[in-house]
Scaffold this motif. Structure first.
Motif, PDB file in Angstrom:
ATOM      1  N   ASN A  72     -56.394   0.883  -3.377  1.00 18.05           N
ATOM      2  CA  ASN A  72     -55.590   0.257  -2.334  1.00 18.05           C
ATOM      3  C   ASN A  72     -54.308   1.028  -2.043  1.00 18.05           C
ATOM      4  N   ARG A  74     -50.472   1.478  -0.961  1.00 19.14           N
ATOM      5  CA  ARG A  74     -49.298   0.628  -1.122  1.00 19.14           C
ATOM      6  C   ARG A  74     -48.612   0.454   0.227  1.00 19.14           C
ATOM      7  N   LYS A 111     -49.189   7.538  -4.056  1.00 19.97           N
ATOM      8  CA  LYS A 111     -50.328   7.108  -4.864  1.00 19.97           C
ATOM      9  C   LYS A 111     -50.927   5.814  -4.302  1.00 19.97           C
ATOM     10  N   GLN A 112     -52.196   5.588  -4.656  1.00 21.31           N
ATOM     11  CA  GLN A 112     -52.856   4.325  -4.362  1.00 21.31           C
ATOM     12  C   GLN A 112     -53.183   3.627  -5.681  1.00 21.31           C
ATOM     13  N   ASP A 113     -53.212   2.306  -5.647  1.00 21.79           N
ATOM     14  CA  ASP A 113     -53.459   1.520  -6.848  1.00 21.79           C
ATOM     15  C   ASP A 113     -54.957   1.315  -7.068  1.00 21.79           C
ATOM     16  N   VAL A 115     -57.746  -0.995  -8.854  1.00 18.38           N
ATOM     17  CA  VAL A 115     -57.960  -2.330  -9.407  1.00 18.38           C
ATOM     18  C   VAL A 115     -59.438  -2.470  -9.763  1.00 18.38           C
ATOM     19  N   THR A 287     -55.184   3.590 -13.329  1.00 17.78           N
ATOM     20  CA  THR A 287     -54.422   2.580 -12.586  1.00 17.78           C
ATOM     21  C   THR A 287     -53.966   3.071 -11.223  1.00 17.78           C
ATOM     22  N   GLU A 288     -53.969   4.386 -11.004  1.00 19.43           N
ATOM     23  CA  GLU A 288     -53.565   4.923  -9.712  1.00 19.43           C
ATOM     24  C   GLU A 288     -54.213   6.272  -9.478  1.00 19.43           C
ATOM     25  N   SER A 291     -53.511   9.526  -2.925  1.00 23.82           N
ATOM     26  CA  SER A 291     -54.106   9.082  -1.666  1.00 23.82           C
ATOM     27  C   SER A 291     -55.012  10.155  -1.090  1.00 23.82           C
ATOM     28  N   SER A 308     -59.332   3.895   2.263  1.00 24.55           N
ATOM     29  CA  SER A 308     -59.308   3.016   1.104  1.00 24.55           C
ATOM     30  C   SER A 308     -60.732   2.491   0.920  1.00 24.55           C
TER      31      SER A 308
END
Length: 352
Positions: A72, A74, A111-113, A115, A287-288, A291, A308
């Motif tokens: 995802n 941010r 960065k993107q997270d 999950v 965790t990240e 992008s 994403s």
């Protein structure tokens, strides 16, 4: 540990007379590949992993058997990227300056997270989901080559008015059906197993993502081509074959629960389902990630695309009684007969 070297799940077979459940498929000796995977010596396909089976068995017997991952962006980073594009919109960027400009855009996106839901993020199965999803997006953005017939989103864009696109691609199940015998003592997995879905999202100045439920043609074309050529992609990039193994095992373990097959063979799976008795190998959960974003110049205009998505698995609709098809053809009966425990020599089951 490697389930006798099986590298493709075809059947789940039930033997009440001997108290056995059998996962059946082509198998053979394996070796370590250059990138550290355990793969079949002849085909190069990744073999099944007992740890993955246990992870998915525990998930299948949980309250909510859905699982997957998402990557995802941010919101603050999306807003920063929007601001960066606004600031540089009227600047004439020479070809020698494009890399610097793109670096600035990537820095703004940041960065993107990552999950992971439904399964333990520190397990190997979770890492396969994240790795496959991230790599698929690299192909979609033209940062990694695909296979013949699979071209990137940016290579397909022809409209120079599309200055900024936010895309979603995600993996999900792609089975035609589960077939079974009248006695429900053999189950056959039918279909390629994996597909990619797509959606275009709108992006506000504040960096909020608005779902549209629709895909434009280039976005949809990439998803469809990836799905159609998935088998070729598994050969070039074994991580996709690993993903298919995860999907197959998810379907198998959910069948065990939904059809109460353990009761039929007097197997409670108590050892595998107990987190203290069977301890999974774990590593640090991602965790990240950086992008995934790229650009292309058409008619003097910059076309920018970010992406994403994730992996979404829900096998419950496939194992409903109304969804399982009866097919008492000879091939499934023959597979059950040939795979019966005790028919093979004791050393014929194992290669380790």
């Amino acid at each position: 540990r490697h389930l006798a070297g099986i590298y493709e799940v075809k059947y789940l077979l039930v033997y009440p007379e001997t108290g056995d459940l059998v996962i059946a498929g082509p198998a053979g000796p394996w070796q370590h590949s250059a990138d550290g995977r355990r793969v079949n010596v002849q085909t190069g396909k990744p073999v099944l992993q007992l740890d993955d089976f246990v992870v998915l068995l525990r998930n299948a017997f949980g309250q909510d058997s859905r699982f997957g991952c998402s990557i995802n962006p941010r919101q603050k980073n999306l807003a920063a990227a929007q601001a960066y594009l606004t600031e540089t919109r009227d600047q004439a960027i020479k070809s020698s300056q494009r890399n610097k400009w793109l670096t600035g855009l990537r820095d703004a996106m940041g960065k993107q997270d990552v999950v992971v839901f439904g399964i333990d993020p520190s397990t190997r199965a979770a890492r396969v989901l994240v790795e496959a999803d991230y790599h698929m997006k690299l192909i979609g953005m033209g940062l990694e080559p695909g296979t013949p017939g699979v071209s990137s989103y940016l290579a397909s864009v022809t409209d120079p008015e599309k200055s900024m696109s936010l895309l979603r691609w995600w993996f999900t199940l792609n089975y035609e059906a589960i077939e079974t015998t009248t006695q429900r003592d053999a189950f056959h997995l039918k279909g390629p197993g994996v597909k990619v879905l797509s959606e275009n999202e709108l992006l506000t100045r504040q960096g909020q993502r608005l779902q549209t439920g629709k895909s434009d043609l280039p976005t949809q074309q990439f998803a469809q081509s990836f799905t159609e050529h998935f088998k070729d992609l598994t050969i070039k990039y074994p991580v996709y074959a690993e993903l298919q193994n995860i999907f197959d095992l998810a379907l198998i373990t959910t069948l065990v629960r939904h059809e109460t097959l353990g009761d039929r063979v007097d197997w409670s799976a108590a050892h595998f389902r107990d987190v203290e008795k069977y301890r999974l190998r774990r590593s640090q959960a991602p965790t990240e990630v950086q992008s995934v974003i790229n650009h292309r110049v058409i008619a003097g205009r910059r076309i920018i695309a970010g992406v994403s998505g994730g992996v979404t698995v829900d096998v419950r609709p496939l194992v409903q009684a109304s969804a399982i098809q009866h097919a008492d053809y000879g091939l499934m009966k023959a597979a059950r007969k040939d795979s019966a425990p005790g028919r093979l020599a004791s050393d014929g089951w194992w290669w380790d």
